[in-house]
Design a protein around this motif. Structure first.
Motif, short mmCIF file in Angstrom:
data_model
loop_
_atom_site.label_atom_id
_atom_site.label_comp_id
_atom_site.label_asym_id
_atom_site.label_seq_id
_atom_site.Cartn_x
_atom_site.Cartn_y
_atom_site.Cartn_z
N VAL A 98 7.25 -7.29 4.05
CA VAL A 98 7.98 -6.91 3.17
C VAL A 98 6.81 -6.34 2.14
O VAL A 98 6.64 -4.96 1.75
N GLU A 99 6.04 -7.25 1.56
CA GLU A 99 5.20 -7.68 0.27
C GLU A 99 4.80 -6.25 0.85
O GLU A 99 3.76 -5.34 0.24
N ASP A 100 3.96 -6.43 2.04
CA ASP A 100 2.96 -5.85 2.52
C ASP A 100 3.23 -3.54 3.03
O ASP A 100 2.62 -3.07 1.99
N ILE A 101 4.69 -3.88 3.05
CA ILE A 101 5.10 -2.24 3.02
C ILE A 101 5.26 -1.70 1.20
O ILE A 101 4.95 -1.21 0.56
N TRP A 102 5.71 -2.58 0.12
CA TRP A 102 5.47 -1.91 -1.13
C TRP A 102 4.82 -2.19 -1.62
O TRP A 102 4.95 -0.65 -2.24
N GLU A 103 3.76 -2.89 -0.98
CA GLU A 103 1.99 -2.65 -1.60
C GLU A 103 1.56 -1.36 -1.25
O GLU A 103 1.25 -0.67 -1.84
N GLU A 104 2.31 -1.52 0.40
CA GLU A 104 1.47 0.36 0.56
C GLU A 104 1.85 1.51 -0.44
O GLU A 104 1.55 2.73 -0.13
N GLN A 105 3.48 1.37 -0.52
CA GLN A 105 3.99 2.93 -1.40
C GLN A 105 3.58 2.70 -2.77
O GLN A 105 4.11 3.62 -3.26
N ARG A 106 2.90 1.75 -3.01
CA ARG A 106 2.93 2.34 -4.45
C ARG A 106 1.06 3.40 -4.65
O ARG A 106 0.15 3.46 -3.87
#
Length: 227
Positions: free
Chosen positions: A219-227
């Motif tokens: 989940v953290e990786d996904i949020w990081e990619e969307q920033r």
């Protein structure tokens, strides 16, 4: 499928028969049957134009598709309760000269039929309900509509319907159990909380700490990619 048939090099002046296992667009399927067979999905009947007769397999209901000579013969027996209303048969095809084809169905009568019935326990156990039917010998799916469960209902019903195979209830309780609850609160939960609830519901146990850590990382990786 169209390309495969084009490579057959058919002699259109002769009688041509195709035997194939496909789902053909427009056919009526049962609940247990898929529209995809071996990666080929929803084949259009127009690809079979060159054939005098097409014998199809896959669907259990006997039926023709777009023309009488493109036909599923169906299964000789009923294999699930979704087929309870099917009429089983053998398809007899006679080919005369080119372009002359006759199709006849010969009914198959099983030793035991298959039926679905619904009503209260009192209704389905009344003698007048079943005495002029073949229910006592047939394979049965019975749905009881009583609000309260009947103690040992299956055993009691088997005294009348000796080949009962499935017993269900359809009442306020069972209909309530099928409703989604808490959907209005879903947006208030984090993706991790939602996934954890789904995991526990599906597996009857919560995620381990290792699984939780792994999920949080994703989940953290996904949020990081969307920033």
């Amino acid at each position: 499928m169209r390309v495969a048939i084009e490579y057959l090099d058919l002699d259109l002046g002769r009688r041509n028969i195709l035997i194939t296992h496909q789902f053909v667009t427009g056919a009526v399927r049962s609940e247990s049957e898929e529209i995809s067979v071996g990666g080929a999905d929803n084949v259009d009947a127009s690809v079979f134009e060159a054939f005098d007769y097409v014998a199809l397999g896959h669907l259990h209901r006997a039926q023709s598709v777009t023309r009488e000579t493109i036909r599923y013969c169906g299964t000789p027996l009923k294999y699930s309760f979704s087929e309870a209303d099917h009429e089983k048969s053998v398809t007899l095809v006679e080919l005369g000269e080119k372009g002359q084809v006759s199709v006849e169905t010969l009914p198959l009568v099983p030793l035991r039929d298959m039926h679905e019935i619904k009503g209260t326990y009192e209704e389905v156990t009344l003698k007048r309900f079943y005495e002029e039917t073949d229910y006592q010998e047939s394979y049965m799916h019975i749905t009881l509509t009583d609000e309260e469960d009947i103690p040992d209902a299956l055993g009691k019903l088997r005294a009348i319907y000796s080949n009962i195979m499935k017993l269900d209830y359809d009442n306020e309780r069972t209909r309530t159990n099928g409703k989604l609850d808490g959907t209005d609160r879903a947006e208030q939960k984090s993706p991790i909380e939602l996934f954890a609830e789904l995991y526990e519901k599906q597996n009857k146990q919560p995620m381990s700490q290792v699984q939780q850590d792994f999920l949080e990382g994703i989940v953290e990786d996904i949020w990081e990619e969307q920033r």
